[in-house]
Structures are given as C-alpha cells and as structure tokens.
Design a protein around this motif. Structure first.
Motif, PDB file in Angstrom:
ATOM      1  N   GLN A 128     -19.924  10.186 -21.312  1.00 49.47           N
ATOM      2  CA  GLN A 128     -18.934  10.143 -22.384  1.00 49.47           C
ATOM      3  C   GLN A 128     -18.140   8.842 -22.389  1.00 49.47           C
ATOM      4  OE1 GLN A 128     -16.820  13.691 -21.292  1.00 49.47           O
ATOM      5  NE2 GLN A 128     -17.999  15.004 -22.676  1.00 49.47           N
ATOM      6  N   GLY A 129     -18.478   7.941 -21.470  1.00 50.92           N
ATOM      7  CA  GLY A 129     -17.794   6.653 -21.421  1.00 50.92           C
ATOM      8  C   GLY A 129     -16.479   6.666 -20.683  1.00 50.92           C
ATOM      9  N   GLU A 130     -16.188   7.738 -19.960  1.00 52.87           N
ATOM     10  CA  GLU A 130     -14.947   7.800 -19.190  1.00 52.87           C
ATOM     11  C   GLU A 130     -14.994   6.813 -18.017  1.00 52.87           C
ATOM     12  OE1 GLU A 130     -12.181   9.424 -19.536  1.00 52.87           O
ATOM     13  OE2 GLU A 130     -12.581  11.006 -20.996  1.00 52.87           O
ATOM     14  N   SER A 131     -13.833   6.355 -17.605  1.00 55.06           N
ATOM     15  CA  SER A 131     -13.762   5.535 -16.400  1.00 55.06           C
ATOM     16  C   SER A 131     -13.984   6.415 -15.173  1.00 55.06           C
ATOM     17  CB  SER A 131     -12.406   4.831 -16.315  1.00 55.06           C
ATOM     18  OG  SER A 131     -11.364   5.785 -16.343  1.00 55.06           O
ATOM     19  N   ILE A 132     -14.163   5.769 -14.022  1.00 56.22           N
ATOM     20  CA  ILE A 132     -14.528   6.478 -12.791  1.00 56.22           C
ATOM     21  C   ILE A 132     -13.356   6.439 -11.815  1.00 56.22           C
ATOM     22  CG2 ILE A 132     -16.159   6.587 -10.872  1.00 56.22           C
ATOM     23  CD1 ILE A 132     -18.149   5.071 -12.685  1.00 56.22           C
ATOM     24  N   PRO A 133     -12.624   7.547 -11.649  1.00 59.67           N
ATOM     25  CA  PRO A 133     -11.542   7.573 -10.666  1.00 59.67           C
ATOM     26  C   PRO A 133     -12.112   7.576  -9.242  1.00 59.67           C
ATOM     27  CG  PRO A 133     -11.389   9.396 -12.247  1.00 59.67           C
ATOM     28  CD  PRO A 133     -12.755   8.818 -12.359  1.00 59.67           C
ATOM     29  N   GLY A 134     -11.298   7.107  -8.303  1.00 66.20           N
ATOM     30  CA  GLY A 134     -11.707   7.113  -6.902  1.00 66.20           C
ATOM     31  C   GLY A 134     -10.660   7.776  -6.032  1.00 66.20           C
ATOM     32  N   ILE A 135     -11.086   8.213  -4.856  1.00 68.72           N
ATOM     33  CA  ILE A 135     -10.196   8.832  -3.875  1.00 68.72           C
ATOM     34  C   ILE A 135     -10.639   8.386  -2.489  1.00 68.72           C
ATOM     35  CG2 ILE A 135     -11.604  10.922  -3.603  1.00 68.72           C
ATOM     36  CD1 ILE A 135      -7.775  10.951  -3.694  1.00 68.72           C
ATOM     37  N   ALA A 136      -9.714   8.291  -1.564  1.00 69.61           N
ATOM     38  CA  ALA A 136     -10.045   7.976  -0.166  1.00 69.61           C
ATOM     39  C   ALA A 136      -9.129   8.771   0.740  1.00 69.61           C
ATOM     40  CB  ALA A 136      -9.901   6.485   0.120  1.00 69.61           C
ATOM     41  N   HIS A 137      -9.689   9.358   1.783  1.00 69.79           N
ATOM     42  CA  HIS A 137      -8.930  10.089   2.791  1.00 69.79           C
ATOM     43  C   HIS A 137      -9.165   9.413   4.139  1.00 69.79           C
ATOM     44  CE1 HIS A 137      -8.376  13.119  -0.256  1.00 69.79           C
ATOM     45  NE2 HIS A 137      -9.681  13.253  -0.375  1.00 69.79           N
ATOM     46  N   CYS A 138      -8.142   9.362   4.964  1.00 68.40           N
ATOM     47  CA  CYS A 138      -8.202   8.593   6.199  1.00 68.40           C
ATOM     48  C   CYS A 138      -7.908   9.483   7.412  1.00 68.40           C
ATOM     49  CB  CYS A 138      -7.195   7.449   6.132  1.00 68.40           C
ATOM     50  SG  CYS A 138      -7.187   6.364   7.562  1.00 68.40           S
ATOM     51  N   VAL A 139      -8.740   9.381   8.437  1.00 68.92           N
ATOM     52  CA  VAL A 139      -8.563  10.131   9.681  1.00 68.92           C
ATOM     53  C   VAL A 139      -8.462   9.134  10.838  1.00 68.92           C
ATOM     54  CG1 VAL A 139      -9.525  11.887  11.211  1.00 68.92           C
ATOM     55  CG2 VAL A 139      -9.896  12.050   8.736  1.00 68.92           C
ATOM     56  N   GLU A 140      -7.420   9.246  11.642  1.00 66.41           N
ATOM     57  CA  GLU A 140      -7.232   8.381  12.804  1.00 66.41           C
ATOM     58  C   GLU A 140      -7.768   9.102  14.049  1.00 66.41           C
ATOM     59  OE1 GLU A 140      -3.658   6.426  15.530  1.00 66.41           O
ATOM     60  OE2 GLU A 140      -3.170   7.542  13.691  1.00 66.41           O
ATOM     61  N   LEU A 141      -8.715   8.457  14.716  1.00 62.04           N
ATOM     62  CA  LEU A 141      -9.395   9.048  15.877  1.00 62.04           C
ATOM     63  C   LEU A 141      -9.177   8.176  17.114  1.00 62.04           C
ATOM     64  CD1 LEU A 141     -12.723   9.733  13.997  1.00 62.04           C
ATOM     65  CD2 LEU A 141     -11.159  11.513  14.772  1.00 62.04           C
TER      66      LEU A 141
END
Length: 339
Positions: free
Chosen positions: A322-335
């Motif tokens: 449909q021509g929508e933009s592409i959202p992004g997400i990032a999750h961070c884990v400290e090990l």
C-alpha cells in the motif's frame, strides 16, 4: 526487584540464561559460525520428517532448538513455567504450532527481527520478579516461508537488490532462570520505541531499522551513563552491511563512536562469498548468533560484558504494497560473563 530509570530496567539480582541452543539450515551450515550450532540440516524442508510446506518446516526447526536447549539444561517440558516465542509468519504460526507440541504456558510475541531480544527481555523480567522460575525464550525464521509471505514465491526467481538481506533459516532458544542460578547474567533490558524515518524500500531493511537501533542504544547510554567503550562488543541484529554502516556513522555524529559494533547479519554468513547481498536478516538470524556465538563467548570468558540489540522492521505483507513507510523497533539486553 527490577528498578527502572527512563526506558531501562535494571536487575539488582540478575536472572540468568542457563542454557541455549541454535538450529540452522544449509546456508547456515556454510557460514563462519557453523561449528558452533547445536543442530544443522541440509534439508530445510524437513521432507524426511513428512513436512509438505516451508511453514511446517520452520516449526520443526524451532522445536529442534527448544528441545536441545531443554536437554542441555536437564529440564523437562513440564517444568517450564512460561514460554515467550515468535517468528515472522502471519499470526506467529510457526511458534503456535511449536507450542502445540511443547505444551507449556505460552505468550506469543511479534517483534519481527527484534523478536529474540524481546522474548529474552520478557523472560528475564518474569524470572527476576519471581513470576517464573524457568522461562523459555524462542524465536525462528525460514528463508522460503518469509520470501513467500513478504516478497514473491521462490519459483519466480526474482532478482535481489544489493541492499537486500537473506532471511536466515534458523532458530534460537534460551532457558532463563531466576536469580541465584548458574549461567550468563542479564543485567538490564531496554524496551525500544517505534521509529519511522519514511523508508519505503522493502529491499532495504537495514536503512529502515537503523534509526530504531540508534534510538534504543542512545536511550540505554543516557539511562545508564555507560559508554560504548565499556563493552567488549555491541551486537545488533540484523542491520546487515548497509544498516551497520549507517548506525556507526550516526553514533559517531552523536559523540558515541562504536568501533566494537558487530552485526549478526554480517556474522552469520560469509557476506562476500555466500550470495546474501547485504547480509543476513530474519528473526532467526540474531537468535542463532546469540545462541551459537554470543552466549558461548560469555560462558567461556571471551566476552565479559556485551549489549545485544536486536532490530525489527514492523511492516506487513499488506502495508508495504500500500506504499506505507516501514517502522522499526529495537530492544536491548545487557549480558555479562557467566557466573
């Protein structure tokens, strides 16, 4: 109990990743991490097991990772109190079918390629709060299933662009235990915020996800007062070569250069030799690298402290058409290093 500062949750008594396992297919068996996988198959369709489609095959790959992880931990399925699992298929089908077999309490998670960090972070929170003594974090992807869903069926032989990435046929599983157990400690988790910088190219996931990776890392460093140099490595997944270059450039502009940055999409394959264009992607890519390389490195003392920041592009097979933009997400884990 966890304490919160801005978007980061800190564990005063860290839960631990007690066991893990990585499973992969033919492409993964030809990559630089092949010797570190727990299971590899040359038959990504699992035809010998009676599979008739790629979607079933992905579920079997997930089941291999989960079964091997539990076996390594010496834990029966009935003793897992909660499983967080997800994949790239519509309605997380591969995970749903896996859980039909595994039979544990189940919370389905969709974070696209960020799903491994999200499931691991959720499992750590539940374990740290005493809500689950043993929780499973499980994620997978399959090249053929993903291509059919998001792009074109494989028989079309569509031309891949240089910025495209190869969806891994891989799965990773982690068993997280409550504080006090032996394993790799989880010191903190940072749940990301959706970022959308109007990227619309379905063949350039690295550019679409990079702003989310930068945002989550910046929020983590702001909350903790740490700097990139405090870590042996900062792993993202899966920005590939294009997104990885953009992330390092952006963090340099922010005054936080990351010479210790590594991307799972560039670690899983020999990018210049395996015809994967800009590198690997898919929920199973960062999951497999976490379970075949990062966690074993922490266990063996090759790493002492790392960040694992998996990234996901949150479009659907409908929205990008449909021509929508592409959202992004990032999750961070400290090990940290094994205890």
């Amino acid at each position: 109990m966890p304490a919160r500062k801005k978007d980061t949750l800190f564990f005063d008594r860290p839960p631990v990743v007690a066991a893990w396992a990585a499973a992969g297919g033919k492409k993964e068996s030809e990559g630089p991490l092949s010797s570190q996988f727990d299971f590899l198959t040359q038959d990504g369709g699992f035809s010998a097991q009676g599979c008739t489609d790629w979607e079933q095959a992905e579920s079997l790959l997930q089941q291999q990772a989960a079964g091997l992880c539990l076996r390594k931990a010496g834990v029966a399925r009935k003793d897992v109190q909660l499983t967080f699992a997800g994949d790239l298929q519509a309605q997380c089908t591969a995970s749903n079918y896996t859980m039909r077999t595994l039979g544990t309490p189940f919370a389905g998670v969709y974070g696209a390629c960020s799903t491994m960090a999200e499931t691991l972070a959720l499992a750590a929170c539940f374990a740290a709060c005493g809500l689950a003594q043993q929780a499973l974090a499980l994620t997978s992807s399959h090249f053929c299933a993903a291509e059919r869903q998001f792009r074109t069926p494989l028989p079309y032989g569509a031309k891949r662009t240089p910025t495209a990435q190869w969806t891994a046929t891989a799965a990773g599983a982690c068993l997280v235990r409550a504080p006090g157990a032996a394993g790799v400690p989880v010191f903190s988790v940072t749940f990301g915020r959706v970022q959308d910088y109007a990227v619309r190219d379905i063949n350039n996931m690295g550019a679409a996800m990079m702003p989310a990776a930068a945002d989550t890392l910046l929020r983590y460093f702001d909350a903790t007062g740490a700097s990139p140099q405090d870590f042996d490595a900062i792993f993202t997944g899966d920005l590939g070569q294009v997104g990885g270059d953009l992330l390092r450039e952006q963090m340099e502009k922010e005054g936080l250069p990351m010479p210790n940055h590594r991307d799972c999409g560039c670690l899983l394959y020999k990018v210049e030799e395996q015809n994967v264009q800009a590198g690997g992607s898919g929920a199973g890519c960062s999951a497999a690298v976490l379970c075949s390389h990062i966690l074993p490195g922490l266990q063996a003392g090759r790493y002492r402290r790392v960040l694992f920041a998996a990234t996901g592009a949150l479009m659907s097979q409908t929205t990008f058409l449909q021509g929508e933009s592409i959202p992004g997400i990032a999750h961070c884990v400290e090990l940290g290093g094994a205890v």
